[in-house]
Scaffold this active site. Sequence first.
Site, mmCIF file in Angstrom:
data_model
loop_
_atom_site.group_PDB
_atom_site.id
_atom_site.type_symbol
_atom_site.label_atom_id
_atom_site.label_comp_id
_atom_site.label_asym_id
_atom_site.label_seq_id
_atom_site.Cartn_x
_atom_site.Cartn_y
_atom_site.Cartn_z
ATOM 1 N N ASP A 1 43.707 43.046 38.047
ATOM 2 C CA ASP A 1 43.349 43.036 39.001
ATOM 3 C C ASP A 1 43.725 43.846 40.178
ATOM 4 O O ASP A 1 45.138 43.857 40.064
ATOM 5 C CB ASP A 1 42.855 41.622 39.403
ATOM 6 C CG ASP A 1 43.631 40.679 39.299
ATOM 7 O OD1 ASP A 1 44.640 40.942 39.697
ATOM 8 O OD2 ASP A 1 43.239 39.527 39.118
ATOM 9 N N ARG B 1 34.400 31.786 41.252
ATOM 10 C CA ARG B 1 34.964 32.192 42.175
ATOM 11 C C ARG B 1 34.307 33.226 43.034
ATOM 12 O O ARG B 1 34.211 34.243 43.089
ATOM 13 C CB ARG B 1 36.818 33.077 41.931
ATOM 14 C CG ARG B 1 37.679 33.229 43.451
ATOM 15 C CD ARG B 1 38.795 33.971 43.359
ATOM 16 N NE ARG B 1 39.197 34.795 42.160
ATOM 17 C CZ ARG B 1 40.489 35.371 41.977
ATOM 18 N NH1 ARG B 1 41.605 35.048 42.318
ATOM 19 N NH2 ARG B 1 40.852 36.191 41.184
#
Length: 542
Positions: A442, A161
């Site tokens: 996160d 990603r």
Amino acid sequence: MVQGVIVHSTVADKAQALLLTDEALTFLAQLHRTFNATRISLLRARQATQRKLDAGSRLDFLPETAKIREDPSWRCAPPAPGLEDRRVEITGPTDRKMVVNALNSGTKTFMADFEDSSSPTFASMLNGQHNLYDAIRRQIDFEVNGKAYKLSDHPATLIVRPRGWHLDELRITVDGAPLSAGLFDFGLYFFHNAKELVARGSGPYFYVPKMEHYLEARLWNDVFIFAQSHLGIPHGTIRATALLETLPAAFQMEEILYELRDHSSGLNCGRWDYIFSFIKVHRSVASAVLPDRKDVTMTVPFMDSYVRLLIQTCHKRKVAAMGGMSAQIPIKADPAANDIAMEKVRADKLREVTAGHDGTWIAHPLINKIAMEIFNKHMPGPNQYHVLREEVRIAASDLLNPVVPGHITTAGVHENIETSLAYTAAWIGGNGCIPLNYLMEDAATAEITRVQLWQWVRYKSRLDTGEVITAELLEKWTDEIVPNIKKLAPAVTDEDVRIAAEYLKGQITKEWPSDFLTSDLMHILAARDGVDERLAKTVSVS
């Protein structure tokens, strides 16, 4: 020495020498010169859309693309090698230990994350690229404190990603402008590894994040075509799963798949960022104030509608409809609490597989057994593309429905402040993925907490006690919580906590919340990497 390219920081290890070759920098410069102007125009279009929403317009399915949605004939590319079965995917940052453990976890795939679970220091970005380079070539084995980390014979399929279109890589400029962070992450990985991956029977596979419009997907597709042509590998070798994590993109699922169709491997329910986006899009709507974060579950109406539409859309076009993250991690010191946490994981994975998802995300290797057992029991084949969900009928009002049962509690507000401060301080200090209250958090969680606090102040929301939430109250509670942050995140420094607190206080009193805290605070990381302060504060779109 590449014309027009300046690297403004030096990482004193072999990663920079290995990766930032003249040939690689030339490729990055070509990507920048070909695509950056389009990227900037699309970011400005995002801002224009939000201004229209603030003025009272509403999101809806696009009339100009109705033919794409109504055409039953087109399909996305068939699954690429290693992506036929994705029933459990583990995600995490790209440090060397994580890469080995994730690839060895027993999951089907590993999403190596340069975005929300990484703090983008230059060392972290380059060392992460180096770790993936070594893992692909099976030369990543190492030993630390007498413990050996060795790649297994059959590791998970690697998916990467890159960072989103909105972020700049301030440590590299091309013709005086910052390089796109997404193009930097994609370009370095692709340039150094695409041919090697293909030779080993796999391919360059990606997750592309935070898109808000199908034209942003078209831009990625154009980048893929350019990159494949540059290296002389066949069109369609790349595969990309689009993270469906913004509310505007929910109205363009089919269009996003259509733009990526020759390179598409599906859509993913990026649930936490989706909640964050829901709040941002409705920032001018007083009736869209949400309760405590814990009450905004996957079963509330707007989240359930999004999930059902995503599964229907993906299976109509024969690609994977990936589920979202269970953030729970094992609680070794408290078996009873661990049982409760793991039961939440089971319920979440059962909901996903019975809804029709083709796979799910986990944050810790020890969760794999639970997720795998549930998907194995309820999904005997490699996917559920045959589950068409033709009965699903989702209207725009379903996706926009702000009704969420629950209350705003003192505990919920305190938890938001704690999470925002702890994560932001850790991110500033170079750590983008931290355990908080037995959840692996996160950037998405920090973003939700930040905008919820702003929303509650903006609309003078009341606690369940009847007390009005004011900026003064939140500033007082922030000051009270600050001394305890190092207990939640022991590695953070006092200075990083101070910056995080100052940032949060500034956010809750703004007219509108910032789009991304990672954009706001990137200049701090860049300055610490040796970038001139004036350049460090340069961003492509203010």
